[in-house]
Design a protein around this motif. Structure first.
Motif, PDB file in Angstrom:
ATOM      1  N   PRO A   6       0.837  -1.206   0.000  1.00  0.00           N
ATOM      2  CA  PRO A   6       0.000   0.000   0.000  1.00  0.00           C
ATOM      3  C   PRO A   6       0.870   1.255   0.000  1.00  0.00           C
ATOM      4  CG  PRO A   6      -0.684  -1.534   1.725  1.00  0.00           C
ATOM      5  CD  PRO A   6       0.628  -2.030   1.194  1.00  0.00           C
ATOM      6  N   LEU A   7       0.413   2.277  -0.700  1.00  0.00           N
ATOM      7  CA  LEU A   7       1.103   3.561  -0.643  1.00  0.00           C
ATOM      8  C   LEU A   7       0.878   4.203   0.721  1.00  0.00           C
ATOM      9  CD1 LEU A   7       0.214   5.021  -4.166  1.00  0.00           C
ATOM     10  CD2 LEU A   7       2.390   4.022  -3.433  1.00  0.00           C
ATOM     11  N   THR A   8       1.720   5.155   1.047  1.00  0.00           N
ATOM     12  CA  THR A   8       1.504   5.955   2.252  1.00  0.00           C
ATOM     13  C   THR A   8       0.811   7.241   1.843  1.00  0.00           C
ATOM     14  OG1 THR A   8       3.592   7.132   2.067  1.00  0.00           O
ATOM     15  CG2 THR A   8       3.613   5.029   3.286  1.00  0.00           C
ATOM     16  N   MET A   9       0.229   7.933   2.788  1.00  0.00           N
ATOM     17  CA  MET A   9      -0.433   9.204   2.505  1.00  0.00           C
ATOM     18  C   MET A   9       0.515  10.182   1.817  1.00  0.00           C
ATOM     19  SD  MET A   9      -3.622   9.878   3.000  1.00  0.00           S
ATOM     20  CE  MET A   9      -4.904   9.460   4.125  1.00  0.00           C
ATOM     21  N   ASP A  10       1.762  10.221   2.254  1.00  0.00           N
ATOM     22  CA  ASP A  10       2.734  11.176   1.701  1.00  0.00           C
ATOM     23  C   ASP A  10       3.028  10.926   0.231  1.00  0.00           C
ATOM     24  OD1 ASP A  10       2.907  12.381   4.161  1.00  0.00           O
ATOM     25  OD2 ASP A  10       4.718  11.294   4.765  1.00  0.00           O
ATOM     26  N   GLU A  11       2.781   9.721  -0.247  1.00  0.00           N
ATOM     27  CA  GLU A  11       3.060   9.381  -1.645  1.00  0.00           C
ATOM     28  C   GLU A  11       1.909   9.744  -2.582  1.00  0.00           C
ATOM     29  OE1 GLU A  11       5.676   5.457  -1.827  1.00  0.00           O
ATOM     30  OE2 GLU A  11       4.041   5.228  -0.370  1.00  0.00           O
ATOM     31  N   PRO A  13      -1.095  12.247  -4.392  1.00  0.00           N
ATOM     32  CA  PRO A  13      -1.333  13.644  -4.772  1.00  0.00           C
ATOM     33  C   PRO A  13      -2.214  14.331  -3.725  1.00  0.00           C
ATOM     34  CG  PRO A  13      -1.930  12.138  -6.568  1.00  0.00           C
ATOM     35  CD  PRO A  13      -1.608  11.299  -5.372  1.00  0.00           C
ATOM     36  N   ASP A  14      -2.118  15.640  -3.655  1.00  0.00           N
ATOM     37  CA  ASP A  14      -2.844  16.411  -2.639  1.00  0.00           C
ATOM     38  C   ASP A  14      -4.347  16.163  -2.658  1.00  0.00           C
ATOM     39  OD1 ASP A  14      -0.477  17.471  -1.784  1.00  0.00           O
ATOM     40  OD2 ASP A  14      -0.714  19.387  -2.820  1.00  0.00           O
ATOM     41  N   GLU A  15      -4.961  16.117  -3.858  1.00  0.00           N
ATOM     42  CA  GLU A  15      -6.412  15.931  -3.929  1.00  0.00           C
ATOM     43  C   GLU A  15      -6.824  14.545  -3.424  1.00  0.00           C
ATOM     44  OE1 GLU A  15      -4.740  14.914  -7.996  1.00  0.00           O
ATOM     45  OE2 GLU A  15      -4.470  16.565  -6.593  1.00  0.00           O
ATOM     46  N   THR A  16      -5.984  13.537  -3.678  1.00  0.00           N
ATOM     47  CA  THR A  16      -6.276  12.186  -3.173  1.00  0.00           C
ATOM     48  C   THR A  16      -6.122  12.160  -1.665  1.00  0.00           C
ATOM     49  OG1 THR A  16      -5.472  11.272  -5.260  1.00  0.00           O
ATOM     50  CG2 THR A  16      -5.730   9.737  -3.419  1.00  0.00           C
ATOM     51  N   GLN A  17      -5.081  12.809  -1.160  1.00  0.00           N
ATOM     52  CA  GLN A  17      -4.896  12.894   0.292  1.00  0.00           C
ATOM     53  C   GLN A  17      -6.113  13.518   0.955  1.00  0.00           C
ATOM     54  OE1 GLN A  17      -1.296  14.506   1.984  1.00  0.00           O
ATOM     55  NE2 GLN A  17      -0.067  13.802   0.252  1.00  0.00           N
ATOM     56  N   ALA A  19      -9.226  13.615  -0.066  1.00  0.00           N
ATOM     57  CA  ALA A  19     -10.367  12.697  -0.106  1.00  0.00           C
ATOM     58  C   ALA A  19     -10.208  11.586   0.920  1.00  0.00           C
ATOM     59  CB  ALA A  19     -10.517  12.117  -1.505  1.00  0.00           C
ATOM     60  N   LEU A  20      -9.003  11.074   1.057  1.00  0.00           N
ATOM     61  CA  LEU A  20      -8.781   9.983   1.997  1.00  0.00           C
ATOM     62  C   LEU A  20      -8.787  10.469   3.437  1.00  0.00           C
ATOM     63  CD1 LEU A  20      -6.207   7.778   0.077  1.00  0.00           C
ATOM     64  CD2 LEU A  20      -8.676   7.499   0.277  1.00  0.00           C
ATOM     65  N   LYS A  21      -8.385  11.700   3.658  1.00  0.00           N
ATOM     66  CA  LYS A  21      -8.480  12.262   5.019  1.00  0.00           C
ATOM     67  C   LYS A  21      -9.945  12.355   5.436  1.00  0.00           C
ATOM     68  CE  LYS A  21      -4.113  14.146   5.883  1.00  0.00           C
ATOM     69  NZ  LYS A  21      -3.412  13.187   6.697  1.00  0.00           N
ATOM     70  N   PHE A  22     -10.822  12.659   4.491  1.00  0.00           N
ATOM     71  CA  PHE A  22     -12.253  12.660   4.775  1.00  0.00           C
ATOM     72  C   PHE A  22     -12.699  11.271   5.208  1.00  0.00           C
ATOM     73  CE2 PHE A  22     -16.610  11.874   3.361  1.00  0.00           C
ATOM     74  CZ  PHE A  22     -17.283  12.850   4.079  1.00  0.00           C
ATOM     75  N   SER A  23     -12.257  10.220   4.483  1.00  0.00           N
ATOM     76  CA  SER A  23     -12.587   8.836   4.851  1.00  0.00           C
ATOM     77  C   SER A  23     -12.033   8.495   6.227  1.00  0.00           C
ATOM     78  CB  SER A  23     -12.014   7.851   3.824  1.00  0.00           C
ATOM     79  OG  SER A  23     -12.623   8.024   2.588  1.00  0.00           O
ATOM     80  N   GLU A  24     -10.820   8.942   6.478  1.00  0.00           N
ATOM     81  CA  GLU A  24     -10.190   8.666   7.771  1.00  0.00           C
ATOM     82  C   GLU A  24     -10.977   9.310   8.907  1.00  0.00           C
ATOM     83  OE1 GLU A  24      -5.701   8.557   9.593  1.00  0.00           O
ATOM     84  OE2 GLU A  24      -6.190  10.157   8.178  1.00  0.00           O
ATOM     85  N   ASN A  25     -11.418  10.537   8.702  1.00  0.00           N
ATOM     86  CA  ASN A  25     -12.215  11.213   9.732  1.00  0.00           C
ATOM     87  C   ASN A  25     -13.544  10.505   9.940  1.00  0.00           C
ATOM     88  OD1 ASN A  25     -10.231  13.125  10.116  1.00  0.00           O
ATOM     89  ND2 ASN A  25     -11.141  14.594   8.710  1.00  0.00           N
ATOM     90  N   TRP A  40      -3.086   3.010  -8.814  1.00  0.00           N
ATOM     91  CA  TRP A  40      -3.761   3.351 -10.068  1.00  0.00           C
ATOM     92  C   TRP A  40      -4.816   4.393  -9.712  1.00  0.00           C
ATOM     93  CZ3 TRP A  40      -6.742  -0.802 -13.390  1.00  0.00           C
ATOM     94  CH2 TRP A  40      -7.111  -0.238 -14.610  1.00  0.00           C
ATOM     95  N   PRO A  41      -4.465   5.655  -9.720  1.00  0.00           N
ATOM     96  CA  PRO A  41      -5.361   6.704  -9.231  1.00  0.00           C
ATOM     97  C   PRO A  41      -6.744   6.699  -9.879  1.00  0.00           C
ATOM     98  CG  PRO A  41      -3.166   7.595  -9.564  1.00  0.00           C
ATOM     99  CD  PRO A  41      -3.157   6.201 -10.129  1.00  0.00           C
ATOM    100  N   GLU A  42      -6.807   6.382 -11.175  1.00  0.00           N
ATOM    101  CA  GLU A  42      -8.109   6.362 -11.856  1.00  0.00           C
ATOM    102  C   GLU A  42      -9.001   5.254 -11.295  1.00  0.00           C
ATOM    103  OE1 GLU A  42      -5.029   8.266 -14.375  1.00  0.00           O
ATOM    104  OE2 GLU A  42      -5.127   6.313 -13.384  1.00  0.00           O
ATOM    105  N   LEU A  43      -8.402   4.110 -10.968  1.00  0.00           N
ATOM    106  CA  LEU A  43      -9.157   3.020 -10.355  1.00  0.00           C
ATOM    107  C   LEU A  43      -9.679   3.457  -8.986  1.00  0.00           C
ATOM    108  CD1 LEU A  43     -10.156   0.070 -10.140  1.00  0.00           C
ATOM    109  CD2 LEU A  43      -7.922  -0.471  -9.117  1.00  0.00           C
ATOM    110  N   LEU A  44      -8.820   4.074  -8.201  1.00  0.00           N
ATOM    111  CA  LEU A  44      -9.230   4.527  -6.881  1.00  0.00           C
ATOM    112  C   LEU A  44     -10.369   5.533  -6.987  1.00  0.00           C
ATOM    113  CD1 LEU A  44      -8.951   4.645  -3.830  1.00  0.00           C
ATOM    114  CD2 LEU A  44      -7.104   6.310  -4.116  1.00  0.00           C
ATOM    115  N   GLY A  45     -10.275   6.464  -7.926  1.00  0.00           N
ATOM    116  CA  GLY A  45     -11.340   7.447  -8.114  1.00  0.00           C
ATOM    117  C   GLY A  45     -12.648   6.794  -8.526  1.00  0.00           C
TER     118      GLY A  45
END
Length: 197
Positions: A6-11, A13-17, A19-25, A40-45
């Motif tokens: 798995p990637l880390t948050m730091d790896e 892009p800002d917009e993905t971070q 969105a995922l911070k929202f999920s984390e909250n 694969w950012p498009e898959l994640l989106g």
């Protein structure tokens, strides 16, 4: 160890971070499955879009949707998704007694006939080969309209993807769902297995 790191948050892009911070909250953690999809950012989106539609405005109770996910995952044997869906059911307000009884839904008086019909289809559809029959849909017809049946199938199908993804990758199970499932179920009902080495 997850078979694709798995990637880390730091790896990300800002917009993905963001969105995922929202999920984390919302959830209290970011699922490792999502962090693997992030390669694969498009898959994640696309996946995030699917999840938001399935769990968004709904003709079916979101608690039932989580239980459908749990039962289809049980049929497929995905312990990772069983832990996530049962925690999700608790998080959206399904009574803990009902979540605890989900593996006995056919005989538990905590479940209605309508819920049993949906969960029977989920269990049948999660098997390989698929065991869903006309009788399962006839049972649904007594309780659900076409839109509701479509939502039930969407949940089942989304977990078909997730069950294959997480079992094939041996996705590492995060602390929160692990602790939830460990506290709810006996070892004959749930074990983390390859997801918690």
């Amino acid at each position: 160890m997850t078979r694709i790191t798995p990637l880390t948050m730091d790896e990300l892009p800002d917009e993905t971070q963001a969105a995922l911070k929202f999920s984390e909250n919302l959830m209290g953690y970011v699922p490792n499955s999502v962090m693997t999809m992030a390669h694969w950012p498009e898959l994640l989106g696309a996946f995030r879009g699917l999840v938001s539609v399935i769990y968004g405005e709904s003709a079916i109770d979101n608690g039932l949707k989580r239980l459908i996910g749990a039962v289809v995952s049980a049929a497929a044997g995905c312990q990772y998704c069983k832990a996530h869906t049962t925690l999700g059911a608790r998080d959206v307000g399904v009574d803990e007694k009902k979540v605890k009884a989900v593996w006995d839904y056919q005989s538990s008086d905590l479940f209605s006939q309508a819920e049993r019909a949906a969960l029977d289809l989920a269990f049948a559809a999660g098997q390989v080969p698929n065991a869903a029959t006309d009788a399962h849909f006839a049972a649904l017809d007594a309780h659900y309209d076409e839109r509701q049946k479509t939502e039930i199938m969407a949940v089942i199908s989304m977990f078909g993807f997730l069950n294959r993804w997480n079992d094939s990758l041996a996705t590492a199970l995060e602390d929160k769902p692990f602790e939830s499932a460990s506290s709810l179920y006996q070892p004959d009902q749930w074990q983390a297995g390859q997801h918690r080495r």
